[in-house]
Design a protein around this motif. Sequence first.
Motif, PDB file in Angstrom:
ATOM      1  N   SER A  99      -8.302  63.121  59.324  1.00 25.80           N
ATOM      2  CA  SER A  99      -7.698  63.654  58.070  1.00 25.80           C
ATOM      3  C   SER A  99      -6.908  62.824  57.173  1.00 25.80           C
ATOM      4  N   SER A 100      -6.978  62.657  56.134  1.00 24.36           N
ATOM      5  CA  SER A 100      -5.940  61.862  55.115  1.00 24.36           C
ATOM      6  C   SER A 100      -6.603  61.867  53.789  1.00 24.36           C
ATOM      7  N   PRO A 101      -5.669  61.503  52.588  1.00 19.28           N
ATOM      8  CA  PRO A 101      -5.954  61.849  51.153  1.00 19.28           C
ATOM      9  C   PRO A 101      -7.124  60.696  50.707  1.00 19.28           C
TER      10      PRO A 101
ATOM     11  N   TRP B 236     -10.104  65.877  52.157  1.00 19.22           N
ATOM     12  CA  TRP B 236      -8.990  65.684  53.391  1.00 19.22           C
ATOM     13  C   TRP B 236      -9.762  65.357  54.691  1.00 19.22           C
ATOM     14  N   TYR B 237     -11.045  65.313  54.911  1.00 14.56           N
ATOM     15  CA  TYR B 237     -11.752  65.028  56.011  1.00 14.56           C
ATOM     16  C   TYR B 237     -12.530  63.824  55.918  1.00 14.56           C
TER      17      TYR B 237
ATOM     18  N   ASN C 292      -7.236  74.642  56.253  1.00 14.57           N
ATOM     19  CA  ASN C 292      -7.067  73.760  55.068  1.00 14.57           C
ATOM     20  C   ASN C 292      -5.476  73.465  55.260  1.00 14.57           C
TER      21      ASN C 292
ATOM     22  N   LEU D 179      -9.869  66.147  45.365  1.00 13.63           N
ATOM     23  CA  LEU D 179      -9.405  65.832  46.666  1.00 13.63           C
ATOM     24  C   LEU D 179     -10.028  66.250  47.952  1.00 13.63           C
TER      25      LEU D 179
ATOM     26  N   THR E 259       3.406  59.496  53.866  1.00 11.84           N
ATOM     27  CA  THR E 259       2.849  60.040  54.800  1.00 11.84           C
ATOM     28  C   THR E 259       2.835  59.283  56.366  1.00 11.84           C
TER      29      THR E 259
ATOM     30  N   LEU F 248      -4.074  69.466  56.707  1.00 12.61           N
ATOM     31  CA  LEU F 248      -3.105  68.585  55.890  1.00 12.61           C
ATOM     32  C   LEU F 248      -1.561  68.277  56.504  1.00 12.61           C
TER      33      LEU F 248
ATOM     34  N   TRP G   4      -1.267  64.723  57.932  1.00 21.25           N
ATOM     35  CA  TRP G   4      -1.039  63.797  57.174  1.00 21.25           C
ATOM     36  C   TRP G   4       0.557  63.285  57.213  1.00 21.25           C
TER      37      TRP G   4
END
Length: 593
Positions: free
Chosen positions: A193-195, A330-331, A252, A328, A358, A256, A259
């Motif tokens: 998980s990251s942007p 996230w996974y 969700n 966006l 982060t 996040l 992060w």
Amino acid sequence: MLKTRNLPKKALFTLAALTLLGATAISGCSSNSNNSNNSKASDATNASAAPGTGIDHSKPLTITVFDNAANYQGEQTGWYGKLIKDKFNITLNILAPQVAGDQLYKTRSASGDLGDLLVIDNSQLEELIPAGLIMDITDKVKNTEYLSKFVDQHFKPFNAAFEKVNPEGKIYGLPTFVADTSPTTFSEEIPYSSPIMPWDYYKGIGAPKLNNLTDLLNALKLMHEKYPATPDGKPIVPITLWKDWDNGSMENVRWLSNWYGFEQPDGTTTIQVNAKGDIVPLIDDNSMYKKILQFYFDANQMGLVDPDSPSQDWNKVSEKLTNKQVLLLWYSWQRGFYNTIQRGEQGDGNVAVPIGDTHIIQNSDAFFGNGRVFAIGAKAKNPDRIMEFMDWMSSPEGLRYYTNGFEGFNYEKTADGKFKLTEIGQTAFQENTPVPDQYGGGGYQDGQSKINSMIVGDFSVDPDTGEFYNKDYWSATIEANKTALTTDWQKTFDAVNATDYYRKNNMIDIVPNINTSLGTDSSDIKNKRSQISDYVKDTSWKMIFSKNQADFDQLWTKLKSDLVGLGWNDVLAADTEKAQKIVKLRADAMASK
């Protein structure tokens, strides 16, 4: 265990079918353009080794699969269904709680027969052993060809940890996604998980440096203004959310939180934990859970959250990802719905875009498994045939079919004995490429294994190639992935990949992946947890879509107050005890590194 690899409970294991690299599918031929590949697929099926002697396969067998990982309910059809029918005379009938609802587990376990083949959570295994609903497979697994290799180092210690319900250390469950790297290795090129954002759109607004979540929201707003729709007119949304993965809290939000260094231990509802071992209640005013709720609320106030979010499910989200309608991600594996190497050659694809403040928490490879198990129901009528099927699933042949499809259709051997994707294989998932009728027909993606889980994971080495089963880490794929997208990203961030960037900049903590028994809830705690979970999820959604900040704050205050009356303190104490065990085991693993 902590939710590590570990795809969320509601996630499908598309990891096997999806592509983890920034681009994975070299653009391919259309489905009807390569008859030679089709004939090779047939050869691959027909050449499959016959099942071992001593087991009668003459009678058709339908296996009822109770499967927490499945996103599909019903008979396994398509190419994988035909494959196992031809090979084992087996048909899979899948029961999926995340399709039918959580009540399915309660109803079937209360009836005394959950199913024949089970893919269940660790906590459920701990409940079902003393209830007599799980078969002891100690002797059966020792006599297998492939699974037996994992008994001493993986299966025995995992099952022995359930000492309260399994004092003799019998083998009841086989942990899922076992890796053969090490307990402290992280092999993947991007954190779970990251942007992640579309590189061309991000560059299209000048690639602004992102120092914090406010910068991220501003960048998303600019991108949305400049790119409101896809070239074929489909609306683009900056952020999209969905409910059907929600478990103990809002998924969700939960992910996040990673992060910023906090994750929620699997099987808990009330806490988050960081790499140092700090345990923070979910409803603490300074919790990361609240911080991410605030982020989503702010995003919605700016018009950045998909209005479909409260009503859509994951299947609808995956369609939007396939169409590049989401800004966006996230996974890590979400990239595979759109990224291909052909697009990468044009600088097009979803990539990691780091945010300066982060500090990601990332679990190591699932050396000991990842929080679920394969088991055989106590009333299964043909356990030897089920065991044989599980052993084949964990063989090189079974793993290749599960993770990579057909040799000759999806991939082929190279001169040095390794594998590379064919043109069809490079886009078979995204395009749901039609499979010839003689191999099951239908679309390739539609026909993949609906079990959606595996015992031996794809971050194990194929003995015939010396490379991971995961095709995105084949040397041929890595070489093919050296596209304009990849090289531009590498030049911009001065790193080989996202994991390398986060390591170089001290923005990630790799923690040991702990997979063990955390104890079962008493009936009192279980009831309180269920009520708390439902209330947390419901309020989280309401907060994100609050009319204004005052309403957001009021809902938060009411949440904290009302949860106390639902038994929050009792569940918090139980969860804290579980988390303390994980913290200790992590420290032990690091000390023995």
